[in-house]
Design a protein around this motif. Sequence first.
Motif, PDB file in Angstrom:
ATOM      1  N   GLU A  62      11.328   1.719   0.139  1.00 33.43           N
ATOM      2  CA  GLU A  62      10.597   2.968   0.267  1.00 33.43           C
ATOM      3  C   GLU A  62       9.394   2.909  -0.665  1.00 33.43           C
ATOM      4  O   GLU A  62       9.543   2.648  -1.864  1.00 33.43           O
ATOM      5  N   VAL A  63       8.219   3.124  -0.116  1.00 36.93           N
ATOM      6  CA  VAL A  63       6.978   3.008  -0.867  1.00 36.93           C
ATOM      7  C   VAL A  63       6.263   4.361  -0.852  1.00 36.93           C
ATOM      8  O   VAL A  63       6.124   4.986   0.211  1.00 36.93           O
ATOM      9  N   LYS A  64       5.820   4.794  -2.028  1.00 34.68           N
ATOM     10  CA  LYS A  64       4.996   6.001  -2.134  1.00 34.68           C
ATOM     11  C   LYS A  64       3.547   5.553  -2.351  1.00 34.68           C
ATOM     12  O   LYS A  64       3.278   4.750  -3.236  1.00 34.68           O
ATOM     13  N   TYR A  65       2.650   6.085  -1.560  1.00 39.02           N
ATOM     14  CA  TYR A  65       1.254   5.684  -1.666  1.00 39.02           C
ATOM     15  C   TYR A  65       0.355   6.809  -1.176  1.00 39.02           C
ATOM     16  O   TYR A  65       0.828   7.791  -0.577  1.00 39.02           O
ATOM     17  N   LYS A  66      -0.910   6.683  -1.459  1.00 42.41           N
ATOM     18  CA  LYS A  66      -1.889   7.656  -1.004  1.00 42.41           C
ATOM     19  C   LYS A  66      -2.957   6.937  -0.197  1.00 42.41           C
ATOM     20  O   LYS A  66      -3.325   5.801  -0.510  1.00 42.41           O
ATOM     21  N   VAL A  67      -3.434   7.607   0.844  1.00 42.64           N
ATOM     22  CA  VAL A  67      -4.485   7.050   1.680  1.00 42.64           C
ATOM     23  C   VAL A  67      -5.667   7.994   1.713  1.00 42.64           C
ATOM     24  O   VAL A  67      -5.517   9.208   1.607  1.00 42.64           O
ATOM     25  N   ALA A  68      -6.836   7.404   1.814  1.00 41.38           N
ATOM     26  CA  ALA A  68      -8.055   8.175   2.018  1.00 41.38           C
ATOM     27  C   ALA A  68      -8.286   8.226   3.516  1.00 41.38           C
ATOM     28  O   ALA A  68      -8.626   7.208   4.136  1.00 41.38           O
ATOM     29  N   ALA A  69      -8.068   9.393   4.113  1.00 44.03           N
ATOM     30  CA  ALA A  69      -8.146   9.536   5.565  1.00 44.03           C
ATOM     31  C   ALA A  69      -9.498  10.101   5.960  1.00 44.03           C
ATOM     32  O   ALA A  69     -10.018  11.020   5.324  1.00 44.03           O
ATOM     33  N   LEU A  70     -10.064   9.548   7.002  1.00 46.88           N
ATOM     34  CA  LEU A  70     -11.346  10.012   7.504  1.00 46.88           C
ATOM     35  C   LEU A  70     -11.198  11.402   8.098  1.00 46.88           C
ATOM     36  O   LEU A  70     -10.391  11.633   8.986  1.00 46.88           O
ATOM     37  N   GLY A  71     -11.971  12.351   7.561  1.00 48.07           N
ATOM     38  CA  GLY A  71     -11.919  13.724   8.037  1.00 48.07           C
ATOM     39  C   GLY A  71     -12.972  13.990   9.099  1.00 48.07           C
ATOM     40  O   GLY A  71     -13.768  13.126   9.458  1.00 48.07           O
ATOM     41  N   GLN A  72     -12.994  15.221   9.596  1.00 51.36           N
ATOM     42  CA  GLN A  72     -13.929  15.611  10.636  1.00 51.36           C
ATOM     43  C   GLN A  72     -15.154  16.293  10.017  1.00 51.36           C
ATOM     44  O   GLN A  72     -15.022  17.156   9.148  1.00 51.36           O
ATOM     45  N   PHE A  97       9.399   0.485   4.590  1.00 51.22           N
ATOM     46  CA  PHE A  97       8.916  -0.718   5.276  1.00 51.22           C
ATOM     47  C   PHE A  97       9.857  -1.883   4.969  1.00 51.22           C
ATOM     48  O   PHE A  97      10.415  -1.972   3.870  1.00 51.22           O
ATOM     49  N   GLY A  98      10.006  -2.783   5.932  1.00 50.67           N
ATOM     50  CA  GLY A  98      10.792  -3.991   5.713  1.00 50.67           C
ATOM     51  C   GLY A  98       9.920  -5.131   5.218  1.00 50.67           C
ATOM     52  O   GLY A  98       8.809  -5.324   5.707  1.00 50.67           O
ATOM     53  N   PHE A  99      10.422  -5.860   4.209  1.00 53.17           N
ATOM     54  CA  PHE A  99       9.731  -7.043   3.684  1.00 53.17           C
ATOM     55  C   PHE A  99      10.749  -8.168   3.565  1.00 53.17           C
ATOM     56  O   PHE A  99      11.926  -7.929   3.235  1.00 53.17           O
ATOM     57  N   ASP A 100      10.306  -9.399   3.830  1.00 49.80           N
ATOM     58  CA  ASP A 100      11.203 -10.514   3.550  1.00 49.80           C
ATOM     59  C   ASP A 100      11.243 -10.738   2.042  1.00 49.80           C
ATOM     60  O   ASP A 100      10.322 -10.357   1.311  1.00 49.80           O
ATOM     61  N   ASP A 107       2.192   3.825  -5.737  1.00 49.11           N
ATOM     62  CA  ASP A 107       3.116   4.076  -6.842  1.00 49.11           C
ATOM     63  C   ASP A 107       3.821   2.753  -7.155  1.00 49.11           C
ATOM     64  O   ASP A 107       4.458   2.166  -6.283  1.00 49.11           O
ATOM     65  N   PRO A 108       3.720   2.270  -8.388  1.00 46.13           N
ATOM     66  CA  PRO A 108       4.358   0.978  -8.713  1.00 46.13           C
ATOM     67  C   PRO A 108       5.878   1.006  -8.627  1.00 46.13           C
ATOM     68  O   PRO A 108       6.516  -0.046  -8.541  1.00 46.13           O
ATOM     69  N   ALA A 109       6.486   2.186  -8.658  1.00 45.15           N
ATOM     70  CA  ALA A 109       7.943   2.291  -8.565  1.00 45.15           C
ATOM     71  C   ALA A 109       8.346   2.349  -7.102  1.00 45.15           C
ATOM     72  O   ALA A 109       8.056   3.323  -6.403  1.00 45.15           O
ATOM     73  N   VAL A 110       8.977   1.272  -6.603  1.00 47.66           N
ATOM     74  CA  VAL A 110       9.441   1.236  -5.214  1.00 47.66           C
ATOM     75  C   VAL A 110      10.963   1.303  -5.213  1.00 47.66           C
ATOM     76  O   VAL A 110      11.623   0.853  -6.154  1.00 47.66           O
ATOM     77  N   SER A 111      11.524   1.864  -4.156  1.00 42.12           N
ATOM     78  CA  SER A 111      12.971   2.027  -4.061  1.00 42.12           C
ATOM     79  C   SER A 111      13.539   1.042  -3.047  1.00 42.12           C
ATOM     80  O   SER A 111      13.145   1.059  -1.868  1.00 42.12           O
ATOM     81  N   ALA A 112      14.438   0.163  -3.524  1.00 47.66           N
ATOM     82  CA  ALA A 112      15.055  -0.823  -2.636  1.00 47.66           C
ATOM     83  C   ALA A 112      16.091  -0.155  -1.753  1.00 47.66           C
ATOM     84  O   ALA A 112      16.853   0.708  -2.199  1.00 47.66           O
ATOM     85  N   GLY A 113      16.107  -0.539  -0.485  1.00 49.25           N
ATOM     86  CA  GLY A 113      17.059   0.028   0.460  1.00 49.25           C
ATOM     87  C   GLY A 113      17.949  -1.022   1.077  1.00 49.25           C
ATOM     88  O   GLY A 113      18.378  -1.976   0.411  1.00 49.25           O
ATOM     89  N   GLU A 114      18.204  -0.904   2.349  1.00 44.75           N
ATOM     90  CA  GLU A 114      19.167  -1.745   3.059  1.00 44.75           C
ATOM     91  C   GLU A 114      18.670  -3.184   3.188  1.00 44.75           C
ATOM     92  O   GLU A 114      17.515  -3.431   3.485  1.00 44.75           O
TER      93      GLU A 114
END
Length: 474
Positions: A40-50, A133-136, A202-209
Amino acid sequence: MGTPSRPLLRLKGHEIVPADEDRRVAIDVFDLLLPCRNYEVKYKVAALGQVSPTLEFLLRLVKATPGISDADAGAFFGYSVSEMAYVLEEATGPGYVERRAGRLWLTVSGDSLFREGEKEPTIYTVESRRRTFGFDLMSIAPQGKRGIDPVESALPELPSEDPAGTGRVAERLPGRFKHFFRELADRADRGKLERRDIYSIDPAVSAGERFQVPVRVLTYAQASNPSAAEIDLSSWRPDHEIADRREIERAVALLVKDQQTSVNQLDAASAYQVLIDLAPDFLKEFTTRAGLSEVRYWREAVSRAGEPRTDRKTIPIVGSLLLQENIERISAVLEYGMRDAAEPPSRIYAVAPQTRRWGATTQQRDMLTLLQEKLARAFPSVDRGDTKSTCLYAGKPAAYTTRTFDEVLTSHVEHFPKALEILLIPGVAVAALAHAPLGASNGNPVPLGWASFDPEVVERGNTYLMDRLERYAA
């Protein structure tokens, strides 16, 4: 003209075919499990507005004419006083334009909307995201999860440098997430048209399944150097994606190198002799007092490996029986053999060679299923499930072997040469191969042999196998 493919990893050795006869030859196929994990990743995106057309036009005018008066701006657009007041509120409210003494200037925020080389202003808004997201766990590259069947779940796993899925992976994941952000964002926000750029992670990621994904590996060799394995992962991913997964490529190369063995260890001479004993007429041109001239036969087989015909009942086989092109050849041999079969066979027999990871691929199961289906279609009285597959195995079989065959019979004593593989459909067809280094005393084993629907060859193969069958037990 297509772009040249990346060079494959290759181990050097001795040449046994002249340069003018050299060619690339498929040797084997494996499926290996890649360890992966969801994060699980926390992040912010700059989204193109109208940007409304009226705001865009005003910003461009003030950008081109700093300090223009309200009146002149209104006159430029032909706006009434009330219309101009509305447009100015749209510009001054977010802080893009400031008014001083009836004149207009862009603020720092307003000026930053104009990217270098662009005439139009672009408005971005920062949005927070929290997604999984899944990562190897080897190259830390995106890898989606998919269901795997019982045979796949028993395949060999590639060794991970971080088997717990923590530590090194968690430290590197933010950087790798940023590297693959466009691919991941497009997948996560599919259907949304606005452009997104990574803003912060966010540098703190949460490991899952944890999960595993099969990776298809093909091995090749030059005809001049057959025991020097090359690896090819293009069946799994295209070259440009493999370039981002070097750790996986190296791990596969090391595992394939681990297949290396010696001619003496496999007692190759005995296996080659069985090939001669079962098909003496076919191999007579390559038989000497010392046995099979395997290098000369290899050279000939590589150049003329083809399809069976009514006047070509026995054909050379180069490479694993589980290569797609050889599965097709075995299928064709079976079809010819069924034309003269007196009765449907009740079993498909396989003698496993004692090489590392033999049959570690779903291609083994797929080939057996194909042969069973063809037999069922040729003999209306036979259902596909009636023709069982039986493997004769020296020692303890791998889990993927027991899950692939309907029945595995074992013996702690060797009753077949270690290098020998046999596929027998009694009364119909037979294939026999020797798995041993070729042209060198040590190296990767190279499957080399023949397949036949010649009744005499099939009968010899049947007698040879049945004489030893009772020494194996479930």
